[in-house]
Design an enzyme around this catalytic site. Sequence first.
Site, PDB file in Angstrom:
ATOM      1  N   LYS A  84      39.986  42.685  42.230  1.00 27.76           N
ATOM      2  CA  LYS A  84      40.399  43.472  41.058  1.00 27.76           C
ATOM      3  C   LYS A  84      41.624  44.340  41.313  1.00 27.76           C
ATOM      4  CE  LYS A  84      36.335  43.636  38.127  1.00 27.76           C
ATOM      5  NZ  LYS A  84      35.282  42.959  38.920  1.00 27.76           N
ATOM      6  N   GLU A 106      38.148  50.894  30.903  1.00 31.46           N
ATOM      7  CA  GLU A 106      36.722  50.814  30.649  1.00 31.46           C
ATOM      8  C   GLU A 106      36.120  50.068  31.831  1.00 31.46           C
ATOM      9  OE1 GLU A 106      38.620  48.302  28.872  1.00 31.46           O
ATOM     10  OE2 GLU A 106      37.898  47.060  30.520  1.00 31.46           O
ATOM     11  N   SER A 373      35.469  36.048  45.636  1.00 31.90           N
ATOM     12  CA  SER A 373      36.162  37.128  44.918  1.00 31.90           C
ATOM     13  C   SER A 373      35.887  38.519  45.465  1.00 31.90           C
ATOM     14  CB  SER A 373      35.800  37.068  43.431  1.00 31.90           C
ATOM     15  OG  SER A 373      34.394  37.075  43.260  1.00 31.90           O
TER      16      SER A 373
HETATM   17  C1  LIG Z   1      34.514  41.935  38.461  1.00 30.17           C
HETATM   18  C2  LIG Z   1      34.233  40.870  39.435  1.00 30.17           C
HETATM   19  C3  LIG Z   1      34.175  39.513  39.050  1.00 30.17           C
HETATM   20  C4  LIG Z   1      34.281  39.078  37.614  1.00 30.17           C
HETATM   21  O1  LIG Z   1      35.490  39.342  36.997  1.00 30.17           O
HETATM   22  P1  LIG Z   1      36.544  38.187  36.673  1.00 30.17           P
HETATM   23  O2  LIG Z   1      37.521  38.855  35.775  1.00 30.17           O
HETATM   24  O3  LIG Z   1      35.820  37.071  36.027  1.00 30.17           O
HETATM   25  O4  LIG Z   1      37.148  37.789  37.954  1.00 30.17           O
HETATM   26  C5  LIG Z   1      33.972  38.559  40.024  1.00 30.17           C
HETATM   27  N1  LIG Z   1      33.809  38.898  41.317  1.00 30.17           N
HETATM   28  C6  LIG Z   1      33.856  40.179  41.738  1.00 30.17           C
HETATM   29  C7  LIG Z   1      33.671  40.478  43.178  1.00 30.17           C
HETATM   30  C8  LIG Z   1      34.064  41.209  40.815  1.00 30.17           C
HETATM   31  O5  LIG Z   1      34.096  42.481  41.218  1.00 30.17           O
END
Ligand SMILES: *Cc1c(COP(=O)(O)O)cnc(C)c1O
Length: 393
Positions: A84, A106, A373
């Site tokens: 993020k 938000e 992610s």
């Molecule tokens: C917020 C988050 C997501 C989901 O958000 P996307 O906008 O779909 O990427 C996925 N993985 C992690 C680790 C997150 O913090």
Amino acid sequence: MKTHYGAYGGQYVAETLMAPLKELEAAYEAAKADPDFMREFGEILRDYVGRETPITVARRLSEHLGGATIVLKREDLNHTGAHKVNNTIGQALLARRMGKKRLIAETGAGMHGVATATVAALLGMPCEVYMGAIDVERQSPNVERMKMLGAKVHAVTEGSATLKDAMNEALRDWVTNCDDTFYVIGTVAGPAPYPEMVRDFQSVIGREARRQCLEKFGRLPDEAIACVGGGSNAMGLFAGFIDDASVKLVGVEAGGKGISTGEHAASINGGRLGVLHGAKTMLLQTGDGNIIDTYSVSAGLDYPGVGPEHCHLHDTGRAEYTVITDDEAIAAFDALCRYEGIIPALESSHALAEAIKRAPGLPKNAILLVNLSGRGDKDMENARRYKDAKKNS
Ligand SMILES: *Cc1c(COP(=O)(O)O)cnc(C)c1O
């Protein structure tokens, strides 16, 4: 600039927000073409976030599954522990360039709030985060983090006191204060130009991964797989491979307890067309169009809609969108811990679970690139509680 993706996207906002969106669009176009802006963005990604992130072959896990080779793009190794921050740095730099003094955001699970509070501290800007009162209760460690970083957290008690209500409050703040305030959106959603801008800021994931695969394997992966909440880590990964027809793009939605139970967060597989957060997109809604709260074991996949570009990639068939349940995600979470010594975020575990399903049916030389992610330290308590509940049921 692109405002629509097929039938999706657009700018469904109050008339008073059209001017600020135009201003944002013009500022972003200019920033993108300015080598100084792009250089500073790249320097912060390198020196502060720690990019580039490596790709890691999940050797023991792949051997155990006995098929394709699973390769992880390690966004979990970024400062703050997820992807993020790539986006919040880009938007905060743009805010500063536009002369905006104040950041608002938000947040649902609180991860985007933390990523925004982080860059606000880095650039010395005041930051206010809107969060549903119920989420404030559920996600208290992230509320503590935001406060520690100097942000002000507003607990929103309207509606169901969750993410959609926080989005409405943030938009209301922006309408009132758009002269000096920049609204930082956390995923590839919201009115144009946000979906394109957030994708561009996250596209560093796919660009790096493409080059790294070519360097390490001498070829591209067969499939690029990512979880989809709002869809920003997935669009960031897909951006690197969208023109490579040989690379299958796979988005994985949170199936919760199963699509048929209605308790899920799968907007493409289980939602309908509507308008949310200023854009036309697929979303979870009742028969008369009220937004339904999402359910998933993973708090970060809680966006009740999905980025408009994903809906279009789904319609055109360029990307495929599947569903992984809580149980499957937890099993993948365990597998990565035990076979690779990596504790993944429960969100990322959905993408990994899809790869685990696919790998055994593919030859050894097939490469499945999974976007990891985020890291899972934040999910320890949740994962343990989920497993205890299963054991006792
Ligand atoms: C917020 C988050 C997501 C989901 O958000 P996307 O906008 O779909 O990427 C996925 N993985 C992690 C680790 C997150 O913090």
